[in-house]
Every structure is written in structure tokens, then in C-alpha cells.
Design an enzyme around this catalytic site. Structure first.
Site, mmCIF file in Angstrom:
data_model
loop_
_atom_site.group_PDB
_atom_site.id
_atom_site.type_symbol
_atom_site.label_atom_id
_atom_site.label_comp_id
_atom_site.label_asym_id
_atom_site.label_seq_id
_atom_site.Cartn_x
_atom_site.Cartn_y
_atom_site.Cartn_z
ATOM 1 N N TYR A 199 0.828 -1.205 0.000
ATOM 2 C CA TYR A 199 0.000 0.000 0.000
ATOM 3 C C TYR A 199 0.866 1.260 0.000
ATOM 4 O O TYR A 199 0.719 2.142 -0.858
ATOM 5 C CB TYR A 199 -0.925 -0.006 1.220
ATOM 6 C CG TYR A 199 -1.872 1.165 1.282
ATOM 7 C CD1 TYR A 199 -3.061 1.163 0.563
ATOM 8 C CD2 TYR A 199 -1.588 2.281 2.084
ATOM 9 C CE1 TYR A 199 -3.949 2.239 0.623
ATOM 10 C CE2 TYR A 199 -2.462 3.353 2.149
ATOM 11 C CZ TYR A 199 -3.635 3.327 1.421
ATOM 12 O OH TYR A 199 -4.497 4.404 1.474
ATOM 13 N N LYS A 253 1.646 3.949 -3.218
ATOM 14 C CA LYS A 253 1.364 5.382 -3.103
ATOM 15 C C LYS A 253 2.627 6.200 -3.372
ATOM 16 O O LYS A 253 2.578 7.249 -4.046
ATOM 17 C CB LYS A 253 0.816 5.704 -1.711
ATOM 18 C CG LYS A 253 -0.516 5.036 -1.385
ATOM 19 C CD LYS A 253 -1.633 5.509 -2.288
ATOM 20 C CE LYS A 253 -2.983 4.953 -1.839
ATOM 21 N NZ LYS A 253 -4.097 5.370 -2.722
#
Length: 218
Positions: free
Chosen positions: A124, A128
Site C-alpha cells: 500500500y 502510493k
């Protein structure tokens, strides 16, 4: 007044952004690129386009020479699996950024995540960070990154871990704005980000997001 397009208009932050823009005097035209219609997009300023994110380049004419691109696209690994998460949070986001750049959009406002880091071992956070870096390399006149903490919102689906986190963070929010912000506050900050004339790349952490939301006016 400015013009804009939004990707991610059906999500937690994106749907709040649509509601705010409906009443905003700062934007005269807003194009929504989404897989389904957005009920909150009422009024003459909205143009809704049903899109295939795998063929987003086909919507070039819809976004040509708009002022701002708002990106609130995102899913979760639990909902879409690792491959599906990466496809949405990296591939589709990058498609939107390239669409904007190739069609003369000057500002790109991205909802990222606190702690985003392209070198992280966690999918995650790493994803990003990769997206932030790659969009930065497109050299928009202004690129503003929202890095919220925990996002408070009413979800269509029940997410037990998010409910537990919300309960734990509620008392902390009374003493600090570092840890969480509402979807509405993030959307307010996104609009405020487009109203300054400062060019270049800007990163707004959760404290800055809440601070800007308190200044927001339609």
C-alpha cells in the site's frame, strides 16, 4: 472561475468533493469520469462521462484544456486483491495523470496516503510512493499531494477494522490533528489547494489538511 475533472468521484473523498463543487463559486465546469453516474452531481456545471479506465485515453476531448485534475481513485487489497489494488491505485491513477498532462491540464491534486514511500516493503505505502514520484516526473505546473491519516467516512460496505480504528482515534483527535481527517475535510483541502498561485510540488500532511479545511468557504 476554474474548470476541472475528477476521477474517483464515487469513492469516500470523491463523492464529498462532488457535493462541495456543486455549491462552489470557484468552479464553473466539472467533468466526472466514472464507471457509473454520480447522483450528487446535480446542476449545469457537471458533465458526466461513463468511462473504461483501461481505455481512458479515449476521453481526451472531454478534459482538454481544463484547469485542474482531481484524483481520488483508490481501492483496497482486501476488496480487489494485490493485483487489483495495484491496477487501480497505480495504473489507473497514472492513466488519469497522463491524460491530464497530455491535454493541457495545469494542476493535479492527488489523494495519496500518510507515510507514502516508494522504497517501502508494504504494498500500500510503496504503491502510493511510486505514484507520487511518477506523477511528479510529469511536471505539472502545480502538483499537490494530500497525505491524510485515517480517513473518516460513511462507507457503503461495512469495514470492521476501520470502525475499530475510528473508535480508537476519536479521543486522539481532541488533542491532535495528526492522526485522522474526514472525507469532507480532505475534499475541502483539495479545493483550497487549487486557489493558490504557488507553482511546483506540494505535500499536505494531515495537519495541513485539517488546517485548510477550517479555512474553506464555498
Amino acid at each position: 472561475m476554474s474548470t476541472a475533472f475528477i476521477v474517483g468521484a464515487t469513492g469516500a473523498v470523491g463523492s464529498e468533493l462532488v457535493k462541495l463543487l456543486a455549491d462552489s463559486t470557484k468552479f464553473s465546469k466539472v467533468v466526472l469520469l466514472a464507471r457509473r453516474s454520480v447522483d450528487a452531481a446535480t446542476g449545469d456545471k457537471f458533465v458526466q462521462k461513463t468511462v473504461d479506465f483501461d481505455k481512458l485515453e479515449e476521453n481526451s476531448e472531454d478534459v482538454r484544456n481544463l484547469d485542474v485534475a482531481f484524483c481520488a481513485l483508490g481501492t483496497t487489497r482486501g476488496k480487489s486483491g494485490a493485483d487489483g489494488f495495484y491496477k487501480v491505485d497505480h495504473d489507473y491513477v497514472m492513466s488519469a495523470a497522463k491524460l491530464a498532462k497530455e491535454n493541457g491540464v495545469k494542476q493535479f491534486v492527488l489523494v495519496s496516503a500518510g507515510g507514502a514511500d516508494e522504497t517501502s516493503r508494504f504494498l500500500y505505502i510503496k504503491t502510493k510512493g511510486e505514484v507520487e514520484k511518477e506523477i511528479g516526473e510529469l511536471n505539472f505546473d502545480k502538483f499537490v499531494i494530500m497525505r491524510p491519516g485515517f480517513i473518516e467516512s460513511k462507507r457503503e460496505e461495512f469495514r470492521p477494522l476501520e470502525c475499530a480504528a475510528s473508535l480508537l482515534l476519536k479521543p486522539l483527535k481532541l488533542v491532535s490533528t495528526r492522526f485522522s481527517s474526514s472525507a469532507t475535510e480532505i475534499a475541502q483541502a483539495m479545493i483550497n489547494a487549487t486557489q493558490t498561485e504557488e507553482p511546483g510540488k506540494h505535500i499536505w500532511d494531515n495537519v495541513k489538511i485539517v488546517e485548510e479545511a477550517m479555512k474553506y468557504s464555498a
